[in-house]
Design an enzyme around this catalytic site. Sequence first.
Site, PDB file in Angstrom:
ATOM      1  N   LEU A  29      -7.206  -3.788  -3.812  1.00  0.00           N
ATOM      2  CA  LEU A  29      -7.659  -2.432  -4.120  1.00  0.00           C
ATOM      3  C   LEU A  29      -7.120  -1.911  -5.451  1.00  0.00           C
ATOM      4  CD1 LEU A  29      -7.413  -0.769  -0.592  1.00  0.00           C
ATOM      5  CD2 LEU A  29      -9.479  -1.498  -1.795  1.00  0.00           C
TER       6      LEU A  29
ATOM      7  N   HIS B  25       7.885   5.954  11.338  1.00  0.00           N
ATOM      8  CA  HIS B  25       7.216   5.108  12.315  1.00  0.00           C
ATOM      9  C   HIS B  25       7.083   5.892  13.613  1.00  0.00           C
ATOM     10  CE1 HIS B  25       6.319   1.288  10.481  1.00  0.00           C
ATOM     11  NE2 HIS B  25       7.526   1.247   9.921  1.00  0.00           N
TER      12      HIS B  25
ATOM     13  N   ASP C 296       1.704   6.041  17.721  1.00  0.00           N
ATOM     14  CA  ASP C 296       0.756   5.192  17.003  1.00  0.00           C
ATOM     15  C   ASP C 296      -0.618   5.197  17.651  1.00  0.00           C
ATOM     16  OD1 ASP C 296       2.362   4.377  14.954  1.00  0.00           O
ATOM     17  OD2 ASP C 296       2.656   2.333  15.665  1.00  0.00           O
TER      18      ASP C 296
END
Length: 388
Positions: free
Chosen positions: A64, A129, A159
Amino acid sequence: MSGGPLAGLRVVEIAGIGPGPYAGMLLADLGAEVLRIDRLDAPPRVSAPGNVLRRNRRSLAVDLKAPGARELVLDLARTADVLLEPFRPGVAERLGIGPDDCLAVNPRLVYGRVTGWGREGPLAPRAGHDIDYLAVAGGLHPLGRAEERPAPPLNLVADFAGGALFLVVGVLAALHERTRSGEGQVVDAAMIDGVASLTAMIHGLRALGEWREERGTNELDTGSPYYEVYETADGGYLAVGAIEPKFYTEMLRGFGLDPAQWPQHDRSRWPALKQALAEVIATRTRDEWAAVFADRDACVAPVLALSEAPQHPHNRARGVFVEVAGVVQPAPAPRFGRTPPPPVRPSPPNGADTDAVLRELGYDAARIAALRAAGVVDSYTITNVSNT
Protein backbone atom coordinates in the site's frame (compact mmCIF):
# COMPACT_ATOMS: atom_id res chain seq x y z
CA MET A 1 -19.33 -16.53 -4.30
CA SER A 2 -22.97 -17.55 -4.74
CA GLY A 3 -25.62 -18.21 -2.11
CA GLY A 4 -26.33 -16.72 1.27
CA PRO A 5 -28.31 -13.62 2.26
CA LEU A 6 -25.45 -11.30 1.27
CA ALA A 7 -24.93 -12.80 -2.19
CA GLY A 8 -23.99 -10.08 -4.66
CA LEU A 9 -22.52 -7.76 -2.02
CA ARG A 10 -19.00 -6.70 -2.97
CA VAL A 11 -16.61 -6.10 -0.07
CA VAL A 12 -12.98 -4.97 -0.09
CA GLU A 13 -11.21 -5.84 3.15
CA ILE A 14 -7.83 -4.31 3.90
CA ALA A 15 -5.84 -6.84 5.91
CA GLY A 16 -5.49 -6.28 9.63
CA ILE A 17 -5.57 -8.33 12.82
CA GLY A 18 -8.35 -9.23 15.22
CA PRO A 19 -11.67 -7.51 14.52
CA GLY A 20 -11.04 -6.67 10.84
CA PRO A 21 -10.49 -10.23 9.65
CA TYR A 22 -13.35 -11.53 11.77
CA ALA A 23 -15.73 -8.93 10.36
CA GLY A 24 -14.63 -9.92 6.87
CA MET A 25 -15.15 -13.57 7.71
CA LEU A 26 -18.67 -12.95 8.97
CA LEU A 27 -19.67 -11.08 5.81
CA ALA A 28 -18.05 -13.71 3.61
CA ASP A 29 -19.71 -16.54 5.53
CA LEU A 30 -23.08 -15.00 4.73
CA GLY A 31 -22.35 -14.93 1.02
CA ALA A 32 -20.69 -11.57 0.37
CA GLU A 33 -17.94 -11.51 -2.24
CA VAL A 34 -15.01 -10.43 -0.08
CA LEU A 35 -11.66 -9.49 -1.59
CA ARG A 36 -8.88 -9.21 0.96
CA ILE A 37 -5.99 -6.82 0.27
CA ASP A 38 -3.10 -8.60 1.96
CA ARG A 39 0.27 -7.07 2.75
CA LEU A 40 2.89 -7.79 0.15
CA ASP A 41 5.63 -8.29 2.72
CA ALA A 42 3.74 -10.40 5.25
CA PRO A 43 2.84 -13.96 4.32
CA PRO A 44 0.22 -15.46 6.65
CA ARG A 45 1.46 -16.86 9.95
CA VAL A 46 -0.31 -20.18 9.35
CA SER A 47 -0.81 -22.32 6.30
CA ALA A 48 -3.78 -21.19 4.26
CA PRO A 49 -6.38 -23.82 5.32
CA GLY A 50 -5.54 -23.32 9.00
CA ASN A 51 -6.10 -19.57 8.96
CA VAL A 52 -9.81 -19.78 9.70
CA LEU A 53 -10.35 -16.01 10.02
CA ARG A 54 -9.35 -15.62 6.34
CA ARG A 55 -11.74 -18.22 4.93
CA ASN A 56 -14.21 -17.64 2.09
CA ARG A 57 -12.21 -14.79 0.53
CA ARG A 58 -10.05 -14.05 -2.44
CA SER A 59 -6.64 -12.46 -1.88
CA LEU A 60 -4.78 -9.65 -3.62
CA ALA A 61 -1.27 -8.90 -2.30
CA VAL A 62 -0.44 -5.17 -2.42
CA ASP A 63 2.24 -2.89 -1.00
CA LEU A 64 0.00 0.00 0.00
CA LYS A 65 3.00 2.34 0.29
CA ALA A 66 4.22 1.72 -3.25
CA PRO A 67 3.51 4.29 -5.99
CA GLY A 68 0.46 3.09 -7.88
CA ALA A 69 -1.10 1.24 -4.95
CA ARG A 70 -3.48 4.11 -4.14
CA GLU A 71 -4.93 4.10 -7.65
CA LEU A 72 -5.41 0.34 -7.47
CA VAL A 73 -7.31 0.54 -4.18
CA LEU A 74 -9.49 3.35 -5.53
CA ASP A 75 -10.25 1.26 -8.61
CA LEU A 76 -11.44 -1.52 -6.31
CA ALA A 77 -13.49 0.94 -4.26
CA ARG A 78 -15.29 2.18 -7.39
CA THR A 79 -17.24 -1.04 -7.77
CA ALA A 80 -17.43 -2.13 -4.12
CA ASP A 81 -20.39 -1.85 -1.77
CA VAL A 82 -18.26 -1.97 1.38
CA LEU A 83 -14.64 -1.27 2.25
CA LEU A 84 -13.26 -2.44 5.61
CA GLU A 85 -10.26 -0.50 6.93
CA PRO A 86 -8.38 -1.54 10.14
CA PHE A 87 -5.69 1.12 10.61
CA ARG A 88 -4.91 3.52 13.44
CA PRO A 89 -6.38 7.01 12.98
CA GLY A 90 -4.77 8.91 10.12
CA VAL A 91 -3.01 5.99 8.42
CA ALA A 92 -5.57 5.48 5.65
CA GLU A 93 -5.64 9.21 4.98
CA ARG A 94 -1.85 9.33 4.65
CA LEU A 95 -2.02 6.46 2.18
CA GLY A 96 -4.62 8.34 0.15
CA ILE A 97 -7.31 5.71 0.67
CA GLY A 98 -9.28 7.31 3.49
CA PRO A 99 -13.04 7.85 3.46
CA ASP A 100 -12.91 11.12 1.51
CA ASP A 101 -10.73 9.53 -1.18
CA CYS A 102 -12.89 6.44 -1.56
CA LEU A 103 -16.28 8.15 -1.32
CA ALA A 104 -15.12 10.62 -3.97
CA VAL A 105 -14.88 7.78 -6.50
CA ASN A 106 -17.93 5.90 -5.16
CA PRO A 107 -20.49 7.94 -3.22
CA ARG A 108 -22.51 4.78 -2.52
CA LEU A 109 -19.63 3.10 -0.68
CA VAL A 110 -20.04 2.07 2.97
CA TYR A 111 -16.61 2.70 4.47
CA GLY A 112 -16.29 0.63 7.65
CA ARG A 113 -13.35 1.32 9.90
CA VAL A 114 -12.46 -0.21 13.25
CA THR A 115 -9.99 1.01 15.87
CA GLY A 116 -9.37 0.24 19.52
CA TRP A 117 -9.64 3.66 21.15
CA GLY A 118 -11.75 5.40 18.52
CA ARG A 119 -10.85 8.48 16.51
CA GLU A 120 -11.20 11.09 19.25
CA GLY A 121 -9.80 11.49 22.75
CA PRO A 122 -6.30 11.45 24.22
CA LEU A 123 -5.82 7.71 23.66
CA ALA A 124 -6.86 7.75 19.99
CA PRO A 125 -3.31 7.68 18.57
CA ARG A 126 -2.01 5.19 21.13
CA ALA A 127 -1.37 1.47 20.63
CA GLY A 128 -3.47 -1.06 22.48
CA HIS A 129 -4.90 -4.54 22.44
CA ASP A 130 -8.12 -6.25 23.50
CA ILE A 131 -7.16 -6.35 27.16
CA ASP A 132 -6.49 -2.59 27.23
CA TYR A 133 -9.79 -1.55 25.65
CA LEU A 134 -11.63 -3.99 27.90
CA ALA A 135 -9.89 -2.50 30.94
CA VAL A 136 -10.61 1.16 30.21
CA ALA A 137 -14.24 0.49 29.21
CA GLY A 138 -14.86 -1.10 32.62
CA GLY A 139 -15.42 -4.56 31.20
CA LEU A 140 -12.35 -6.25 32.69
CA HIS A 141 -12.71 -5.29 36.34
CA PRO A 142 -15.79 -7.49 37.03
CA LEU A 143 -14.26 -10.62 35.44
CA GLY A 144 -12.76 -12.98 37.98
CA ARG A 145 -13.17 -14.34 41.45
CA ALA A 146 -13.25 -12.60 44.80
CA GLU A 147 -9.84 -11.42 46.01
CA GLU A 148 -8.20 -12.47 42.75
CA ARG A 149 -6.94 -10.49 39.78
CA PRO A 150 -9.32 -9.80 36.88
CA ALA A 151 -9.22 -12.67 34.37
CA PRO A 152 -8.96 -11.68 30.67
CA PRO A 153 -11.51 -13.66 28.60
CA LEU A 154 -9.01 -14.38 25.80
CA ASN A 155 -9.50 -11.63 23.21
CA LEU A 156 -13.14 -12.48 22.63
CA VAL A 157 -14.82 -9.47 24.22
CA ALA A 158 -13.10 -6.39 22.78
CA ASP A 159 -11.63 -7.68 19.51
CA PHE A 160 -14.46 -9.86 18.34
CA ALA A 161 -17.61 -8.84 20.22
CA GLY A 162 -16.90 -5.15 20.83
CA GLY A 163 -15.03 -4.60 17.56
CA ALA A 164 -15.98 -6.97 14.75
CA LEU A 165 -19.62 -7.54 15.66
CA PHE A 166 -20.33 -3.84 16.11
CA LEU A 167 -18.53 -3.10 12.85
CA VAL A 168 -20.69 -5.63 11.00
CA VAL A 169 -23.87 -4.29 12.62
CA GLY A 170 -22.88 -0.79 11.56
CA VAL A 171 -22.07 -1.85 8.00
CA LEU A 172 -25.38 -3.68 7.60
CA ALA A 173 -27.27 -0.71 9.07
CA ALA A 174 -25.53 1.66 6.65
CA LEU A 175 -26.35 -0.62 3.73
CA HIS A 176 -29.99 -0.63 4.80
CA GLU A 177 -30.02 3.16 5.02
CA ARG A 178 -28.45 3.34 1.56
CA THR A 179 -31.52 1.68 0.09
CA ARG A 180 -33.44 4.84 1.04
CA SER A 181 -30.88 7.59 0.46
CA GLY A 182 -28.75 6.06 -2.28
CA GLU A 183 -25.68 7.33 -0.41
CA GLY A 184 -22.84 5.62 1.37
CA GLN A 185 -21.24 6.75 4.60
CA VAL A 186 -18.49 6.07 7.12
CA VAL A 187 -19.07 3.51 9.88
CA ASP A 188 -16.73 4.27 12.79
CA ALA A 189 -16.49 1.25 15.11
CA ALA A 190 -14.26 1.44 18.18
CA MET A 191 -13.64 -1.53 20.43
CA ILE A 192 -13.89 0.64 23.53
CA ASP A 193 -17.37 1.77 22.43
CA GLY A 194 -18.46 -1.80 21.77
CA VAL A 195 -17.23 -3.08 25.12
CA ALA A 196 -19.00 -0.23 26.90
CA SER A 197 -22.22 -1.17 25.11
CA LEU A 198 -21.80 -4.81 26.15
CA THR A 199 -21.78 -3.75 29.81
CA ALA A 200 -25.20 -2.08 29.55
CA MET A 201 -26.98 -4.68 31.68
CA ILE A 202 -24.37 -4.47 34.44
CA HIS A 203 -24.65 -0.66 34.54
CA GLY A 204 -28.39 -1.13 34.86
CA LEU A 205 -27.99 -3.54 37.74
CA ARG A 206 -25.65 -1.08 39.47
CA ALA A 207 -28.22 1.67 39.11
CA LEU A 208 -30.81 -0.60 40.73
CA GLY A 209 -28.44 -1.44 43.60
CA GLU A 210 -28.23 -5.06 42.46
CA TRP A 211 -24.55 -5.17 41.51
CA ARG A 212 -21.63 -4.83 43.90
CA GLU A 213 -18.33 -3.40 42.74
CA GLU A 214 -16.38 -6.12 44.57
CA ARG A 215 -15.42 -8.85 42.16
CA GLY A 216 -16.83 -12.34 42.78
CA THR A 217 -19.69 -11.22 45.03
CA ASN A 218 -22.57 -11.05 42.56
CA GLU A 219 -24.94 -13.57 41.06
CA LEU A 220 -23.20 -13.75 37.67
CA ASP A 221 -19.53 -13.35 38.60
CA THR A 222 -19.01 -16.59 40.59
CA GLY A 223 -20.30 -14.96 43.76
CA SER A 224 -23.34 -17.23 43.85
CA PRO A 225 -23.11 -21.02 44.19
CA TYR A 226 -25.57 -21.56 41.36
CA TYR A 227 -23.51 -19.68 38.71
CA GLU A 228 -20.10 -21.24 39.12
CA VAL A 229 -17.59 -23.74 37.74
CA TYR A 230 -16.83 -26.81 39.85
CA GLU A 231 -14.06 -29.39 39.60
CA THR A 232 -14.97 -33.05 39.13
CA ALA A 233 -13.25 -36.21 40.33
CA ASP A 234 -11.19 -36.59 37.17
CA GLY A 235 -9.93 -33.01 37.09
CA GLY A 236 -12.64 -31.91 34.67
CA TYR A 237 -15.17 -29.16 35.28
CA LEU A 238 -18.91 -28.60 35.35
CA ALA A 239 -20.56 -25.27 34.52
CA VAL A 240 -23.57 -24.54 36.71
CA GLY A 241 -25.89 -21.72 35.63
CA ALA A 242 -29.15 -22.42 37.44
CA ILE A 243 -30.42 -18.85 37.85
CA GLU A 244 -34.19 -19.33 37.67
CA PRO A 245 -35.82 -20.94 40.76
CA LYS A 246 -37.16 -23.98 38.90
CA PHE A 247 -33.74 -24.71 37.41
CA TYR A 248 -32.08 -24.09 40.78
CA THR A 249 -34.37 -26.62 42.42
CA GLU A 250 -33.73 -29.20 39.72
CA MET A 251 -29.99 -28.60 39.94
CA LEU A 252 -29.92 -29.27 43.68
CA ARG A 253 -31.99 -32.42 43.29
CA GLY A 254 -29.66 -33.66 40.59
CA PHE A 255 -26.75 -33.32 43.00
CA GLY A 256 -28.71 -35.03 45.79
CA LEU A 257 -29.24 -31.89 47.89
CA ASP A 258 -32.53 -30.87 49.48
CA PRO A 259 -33.78 -27.54 48.00
CA ALA A 260 -35.69 -26.82 51.20
CA GLN A 261 -32.39 -26.67 53.09
CA TRP A 262 -30.82 -24.17 50.71
CA PRO A 263 -32.86 -21.00 50.02
CA GLN A 264 -31.54 -19.68 46.73
CA HIS A 265 -31.17 -16.00 47.56
CA ASP A 266 -29.97 -16.25 51.14
CA ARG A 267 -26.52 -14.74 50.60
CA SER A 268 -25.41 -15.76 54.08
CA ARG A 269 -25.71 -19.40 52.99
CA TRP A 270 -23.93 -19.01 49.67
CA PRO A 271 -20.44 -19.97 50.92
CA ALA A 272 -21.75 -23.07 52.66
CA LEU A 273 -23.74 -24.18 49.62
CA LYS A 274 -20.79 -23.58 47.36
CA GLN A 275 -18.69 -25.82 49.59
CA ALA A 276 -21.41 -28.47 49.67
CA LEU A 277 -21.71 -28.47 45.90
CA ALA A 278 -17.95 -28.63 45.48
CA GLU A 279 -17.76 -31.69 47.73
CA VAL A 280 -20.59 -33.51 45.97
CA ILE A 281 -19.36 -32.71 42.47
CA ALA A 282 -15.88 -33.93 43.33
CA THR A 283 -17.24 -37.44 43.90
CA ARG A 284 -17.88 -38.19 40.19
CA THR A 285 -16.19 -37.54 36.88
CA ARG A 286 -17.23 -34.80 34.51
CA ASP A 287 -18.84 -37.19 32.07
CA GLU A 288 -20.66 -39.08 34.83
CA TRP A 289 -22.26 -35.83 35.96
CA ALA A 290 -23.03 -34.90 32.36
CA ALA A 291 -24.96 -38.16 32.07
CA VAL A 292 -26.86 -37.42 35.29
CA PHE A 293 -28.00 -34.06 33.95
CA ALA A 294 -28.49 -35.08 30.32
CA ASP A 295 -32.28 -35.17 30.68
CA ARG A 296 -32.71 -32.55 33.40
CA ASP A 297 -33.60 -28.89 32.91
CA ALA A 298 -31.02 -27.77 35.44
CA CYS A 299 -28.58 -25.63 33.43
CA VAL A 300 -25.61 -27.87 34.20
CA ALA A 301 -23.11 -28.59 31.42
CA PRO A 302 -19.67 -30.15 31.05
CA VAL A 303 -16.82 -27.74 30.35
CA LEU A 304 -15.41 -28.97 27.04
CA ALA A 305 -11.99 -28.25 25.61
CA LEU A 306 -11.75 -26.77 22.12
CA SER A 307 -10.76 -30.20 20.83
CA GLU A 308 -13.79 -31.84 22.50
CA ALA A 309 -16.54 -29.39 21.57
CA PRO A 310 -16.97 -30.55 17.93
CA GLN A 311 -17.63 -34.11 19.15
CA HIS A 312 -20.41 -33.25 21.60
CA PRO A 313 -23.65 -34.94 20.47
CA HIS A 314 -25.57 -31.67 20.36
CA ASN A 315 -22.91 -29.88 18.35
CA ARG A 316 -22.73 -32.80 15.94
CA ALA A 317 -26.51 -32.98 15.53
CA ARG A 318 -26.80 -29.26 14.85
CA GLY A 319 -23.66 -29.01 12.74
CA VAL A 320 -22.11 -26.32 14.93
CA PHE A 321 -18.69 -27.18 13.52
CA VAL A 322 -17.54 -28.11 10.03
CA GLU A 323 -14.34 -29.59 8.67
CA VAL A 324 -12.75 -27.77 5.74
CA ALA A 325 -9.52 -28.96 4.13
CA GLY A 326 -8.79 -31.02 7.22
CA VAL A 327 -9.36 -28.14 9.65
CA VAL A 328 -12.24 -28.32 12.15
CA GLN A 329 -13.79 -24.89 12.63
CA PRO A 330 -17.06 -23.17 13.58
CA ALA A 331 -19.78 -23.27 10.95
CA PRO A 332 -21.19 -19.97 9.62
CA ALA A 333 -23.73 -18.31 11.92
CA PRO A 334 -26.54 -17.37 12.13
CA ARG A 335 -28.72 -19.59 9.96
CA PHE A 336 -31.26 -18.66 7.34
CA GLY A 337 -34.31 -20.60 6.21
CA ARG A 338 -34.48 -19.40 2.61
CA THR A 339 -30.95 -18.22 1.79
CA PRO A 340 -28.49 -20.54 3.53
CA PRO A 341 -24.81 -19.57 3.35
CA PRO A 342 -22.66 -21.32 0.74
CA PRO A 343 -20.19 -24.07 1.72
CA VAL A 344 -17.11 -22.85 3.56
CA ARG A 345 -13.94 -22.49 1.49
CA PRO A 346 -10.46 -22.48 3.03
CA SER A 347 -8.47 -19.27 3.10
CA PRO A 348 -6.21 -18.68 0.10
CA PRO A 349 -2.48 -17.94 0.20
CA ASN A 350 -1.62 -14.24 0.08
CA GLY A 351 -2.05 -12.88 -3.40
CA ALA A 352 -3.52 -16.10 -4.81
CA ASP A 353 -6.04 -14.13 -6.87
CA THR A 354 -3.90 -11.12 -7.78
CA ASP A 355 -3.85 -11.57 -11.54
CA ALA A 356 -7.49 -12.62 -11.77
CA VAL A 357 -8.66 -9.59 -9.79
CA LEU A 358 -6.57 -7.19 -11.85
CA ARG A 359 -7.93 -8.66 -15.08
CA GLU A 360 -11.47 -8.18 -13.76
CA LEU A 361 -10.62 -4.52 -13.19
CA GLY A 362 -9.73 -4.28 -16.86
CA TYR A 363 -5.96 -4.21 -16.43
CA ASP A 364 -4.17 -5.71 -19.43
CA ALA A 365 -1.15 -8.02 -19.22
CA ALA A 366 1.32 -5.20 -19.73
CA ARG A 367 -0.14 -3.14 -16.90
CA ILE A 368 -0.19 -6.13 -14.56
CA ALA A 369 3.42 -6.88 -15.39
CA ALA A 370 4.37 -3.26 -14.75
CA LEU A 371 2.67 -3.29 -11.33
CA ARG A 372 4.48 -6.47 -10.44
CA ALA A 373 7.81 -5.14 -11.62
CA ALA A 374 7.28 -1.97 -9.58
CA GLY A 375 6.61 -4.01 -6.44
CA VAL A 376 3.00 -2.88 -6.12
CA VAL A 377 1.49 -6.38 -6.34
CA ASP A 378 2.64 -9.96 -6.17
CA SER A 379 1.41 -13.43 -5.21
CA TYR A 380 2.72 -16.14 -2.96
CA THR A 381 2.37 -19.87 -2.71
CA ILE A 382 2.31 -20.66 0.99
CA THR A 383 2.75 -24.25 2.19
CA ASN A 384 3.12 -25.59 5.70
CA VAL A 385 3.97 -22.26 7.35
CA SER A 386 4.39 -22.61 11.13
CA ASN A 387 1.74 -21.13 13.38
CA THR A 388 4.27 -19.18 15.45
